[in-house]
Design a protein around this motif. Sequence first.
Motif, PDB file in Angstrom:
ATOM      1  N   TYR A 117     -26.362  30.313 -41.356  1.00  0.00           N
ATOM      2  CA  TYR A 117     -27.335  31.176 -42.016  1.00  0.00           C
ATOM      3  C   TYR A 117     -27.111  32.612 -41.565  1.00  0.00           C
ATOM      4  CZ  TYR A 117     -29.647  26.926 -43.482  1.00  0.00           C
ATOM      5  OH  TYR A 117     -29.931  25.720 -44.073  1.00  0.00           O
TER       6      TYR A 117
ATOM      7  N   PHE B 206     -28.508  36.546 -41.190  1.00  0.00           N
ATOM      8  CA  PHE B 206     -29.720  37.350 -41.075  1.00  0.00           C
ATOM      9  C   PHE B 206     -29.355  38.803 -40.801  1.00  0.00           C
ATOM     10  CE2 PHE B 206     -31.084  33.120 -39.805  1.00  0.00           C
ATOM     11  CZ  PHE B 206     -32.252  32.965 -40.533  1.00  0.00           C
TER      12      PHE B 206
ATOM     13  N   ARG C 245     -34.561  40.208 -42.088  1.00  0.00           N
ATOM     14  CA  ARG C 245     -34.622  39.412 -43.316  1.00  0.00           C
ATOM     15  C   ARG C 245     -33.305  38.654 -43.457  1.00  0.00           C
ATOM     16  NH1 ARG C 245     -34.738  44.726 -45.174  1.00  0.00           N
ATOM     17  NH2 ARG C 245     -32.742  45.475 -45.915  1.00  0.00           N
ATOM     18  N   PRO C 246     -33.310  37.579 -44.267  1.00  0.00           N
ATOM     19  CA  PRO C 246     -32.046  36.887 -44.522  1.00  0.00           C
ATOM     20  C   PRO C 246     -31.181  37.707 -45.470  1.00  0.00           C
ATOM     21  CG  PRO C 246     -33.845  35.790 -45.646  1.00  0.00           C
ATOM     22  CD  PRO C 246     -34.455  36.863 -44.811  1.00  0.00           C
TER      23      PRO C 246
ATOM     24  N   LEU D 261     -36.313  28.865 -46.763  1.00  0.00           N
ATOM     25  CA  LEU D 261     -35.905  30.204 -46.348  1.00  0.00           C
ATOM     26  C   LEU D 261     -35.803  31.145 -47.529  1.00  0.00           C
ATOM     27  CD1 LEU D 261     -35.002  32.016 -44.009  1.00  0.00           C
ATOM     28  CD2 LEU D 261     -32.676  31.282 -44.455  1.00  0.00           C
TER      29      LEU D 261
ATOM     30  N   PHE E 265     -38.613  29.304 -36.610  1.00  0.00           N
ATOM     31  CA  PHE E 265     -38.606  28.036 -37.336  1.00  0.00           C
ATOM     32  C   PHE E 265     -38.915  26.878 -36.389  1.00  0.00           C
ATOM     33  CE2 PHE E 265     -35.698  30.984 -39.446  1.00  0.00           C
ATOM     34  CZ  PHE E 265     -36.324  31.080 -40.682  1.00  0.00           C
TER      35      PHE E 265
ATOM     36  N   ILE F 183     -32.583  24.877 -42.657  1.00  0.00           N
ATOM     37  CA  ILE F 183     -33.814  25.658 -42.635  1.00  0.00           C
ATOM     38  C   ILE F 183     -34.432  25.526 -44.023  1.00  0.00           C
ATOM     39  CG2 ILE F 183     -34.843  27.938 -42.398  1.00  0.00           C
ATOM     40  CD1 ILE F 183     -32.635  28.658 -40.459  1.00  0.00           C
ATOM     41  N   GLU F 184     -35.553  24.850 -44.097  1.00  0.00           N
ATOM     42  CA  GLU F 184     -36.217  24.615 -45.379  1.00  0.00           C
ATOM     43  C   GLU F 184     -37.088  25.814 -45.744  1.00  0.00           C
ATOM     44  OE1 GLU F 184     -35.632  22.021 -47.305  1.00  0.00           O
ATOM     45  OE2 GLU F 184     -34.339  21.084 -45.811  1.00  0.00           O
TER      46      GLU F 184
ATOM     47  N   VAL G 284     -34.618  32.872 -33.767  1.00  0.00           N
ATOM     48  CA  VAL G 284     -34.468  31.894 -34.850  1.00  0.00           C
ATOM     49  C   VAL G 284     -35.169  30.592 -34.479  1.00  0.00           C
ATOM     50  CG1 VAL G 284     -32.793  30.475 -36.104  1.00  0.00           C
ATOM     51  CG2 VAL G 284     -32.350  32.894 -35.751  1.00  0.00           C
TER      52      VAL G 284
END
Length: 105
Positions: A28, A30, A12-13, A101, A49, A98-99, A45
């Motif tokens: 980003y 994670f 998960r982020p 997220l 995505f 990253i849109e 990743v």
Amino acid sequence: MSQRSPEQILRRPVVSEKSYASMATGKYVFRCHPDANKVEIKRAVEEAFASQKIVVVHVNTINVRGKERLRSRGRKRIVGRSPDWKKAIVTLAPGQRIEGLFEGV
């Protein structure tokens, strides 16, 4: 070695003020599988995505030790630990994002 899916590698982020601030520079954060290496994380990743055509430039990993937790039961103190985990900081190519997220967080 068996191939792991991106869902198995990327747990998960990480949601924190520091991770939100680093998103402005294309980094980003994670929470990852403890046995995953940098090459597997990069591939995961990019596959997770793939619809956004993400290009990963760098991956930095950190092994985070679990915290010691204390609780009381009557007169006794019980010591426990939260599990160790791995953090990955993924840097994307300049101008990429990253849109979606953190939608719903």
